[in-house]
Write a protein that holds these residues in place. Structure first.
Motif, short mmCIF file in Angstrom:
data_model
loop_
_atom_site.label_atom_id
_atom_site.label_comp_id
_atom_site.label_asym_id
_atom_site.label_seq_id
_atom_site.Cartn_x
_atom_site.Cartn_y
_atom_site.Cartn_z
N GLU A 52 31.33 -58.06 3.25
CA GLU A 52 30.54 -59.30 3.25
C GLU A 52 29.12 -59.08 3.76
OE1 GLU A 52 32.76 -62.02 5.59
OE2 GLU A 52 34.18 -62.53 3.98
N HIS A 53 28.92 -58.03 4.52
CA HIS A 53 27.60 -57.81 5.13
C HIS A 53 27.03 -56.46 4.73
CE1 HIS A 53 27.97 -61.40 7.66
NE2 HIS A 53 29.24 -61.06 7.81
N ASP A 55 24.66 -55.81 2.63
CA ASP A 55 23.20 -55.82 2.57
C ASP A 55 22.58 -55.61 3.96
OD1 ASP A 55 23.26 -56.20 -0.13
OD2 ASP A 55 22.97 -58.37 -0.04
N GLY A 111 18.93 -60.74 4.14
CA GLY A 111 19.44 -62.09 3.97
C GLY A 111 19.36 -62.58 2.54
N SER A 112 19.45 -63.89 2.41
CA SER A 112 19.48 -64.50 1.08
C SER A 112 18.12 -64.43 0.39
CB SER A 112 19.91 -65.97 1.20
OG SER A 112 19.04 -66.69 2.05
N THR A 113 17.07 -64.14 1.15
CA THR A 113 15.72 -64.07 0.57
C THR A 113 15.35 -62.64 0.16
OG1 THR A 113 14.70 -63.75 2.75
CG2 THR A 113 14.96 -66.01 1.97
N HIS A 115 15.88 -60.86 -2.35
CA HIS A 115 15.48 -60.62 -3.74
C HIS A 115 14.09 -61.14 -4.06
CE1 HIS A 115 16.91 -64.77 -3.66
NE2 HIS A 115 16.18 -64.98 -4.74
#
Length: 210
Positions: A52-53, A55, A111-113, A115
């Motif tokens: 899950e982590h 990245d 995180g989600s940013t 990309h």
């Protein structure tokens, strides 16, 4: 050594100790988000946590490797320096700033940013700025023979090569988002190219006379 020379050397040693402490703290801060993740995890399988982590874990190891490489480059540039100039001190302070800031874009990249183009620009741009400051530091030290305790001048070529690799990687990452952060593997290229170039242009060892 004169009292003034000894005092200048002590001042530089204190400053470099301060710089090394900053790098140590910054490189430690990289792992804190992973510690928080592990502390808040309530699942049964560690493999689930790692999956899950992924990245965040990848971003930690990448940033750790980059900071370590930058510090080693700084160490090579300063290894025979015994005094300083105001521009040299300013360059070192700016360099430490890039190291302190790096955990922030690392967190964004993990995180989600991650990309987003701006995140990539902040992340890789900070690294490129750090390498550029080291290259300029090498140039500054090379201009002043009295700063060194030997005739050997620092070689800023590696730092400039790192800057080029960061810039190329960033351009590829922005133009081809599919590659994600993999273009940063281009950082492996400069050392190999420089080693091959130096080996090719090195003078052959002199044969002992009979």
């Amino acid at each position: 050594m004169s009292d003034l020379g000894a005092e200048r050397e002590r001042d530089l040693e204190r400053f470099l100790t301060f710089v090394d402490a900053i790098v140590a703290i910054a490189i430690t801060l990289l792992v804190l988000p992973l510690v928080e993740v592990a502390g808040s995890f309530h699942g049964d399988a560690v493999s689930t946590l790692l999956h899950e982590h992924t990245d965040q874990i990848w971003a930690f190891f990448l940033s750790f490797a980059v900071i370590a490489d930058l510090w080693m480059t700084q160490h090579r540039i300063l290894r025979n320096v015994v005094a300083s100039t105001p521009p040299m001190m300013r360059l070192l302070l700016l360099w430490t700033l890039t190291i302190v800031v790096l955990p922030f874009p690392t967190a964004l990249a993990a995180g989600s940013t991650g990309h987003q183009g701006l995140t990539k620009l902040l992340y890789v741009g900070t690294m490129a700025a750090s390498a550029l400051l080291l290259a300029l530091l090498g140039v500054e030290i090379g201009r002043h023979r009295d700063l060194r305790d030997s005739g050997e001048s620092p070689d800023p070529v590696h730092a400039f090569a790192m800057v080029a690799a960061f810039v190329v990687a960033l351009v590829v990452m922005l133009l081809v988002p599919f590659f994600s952060y993999w273009p940063l593997l281009l950082l492996l290229v400069p050392d190999r190219v420089l080693d091959a170039w130096r080996a090719r242009h090195a003078r052959p060892a002199q044969q002992p006379q009979v």
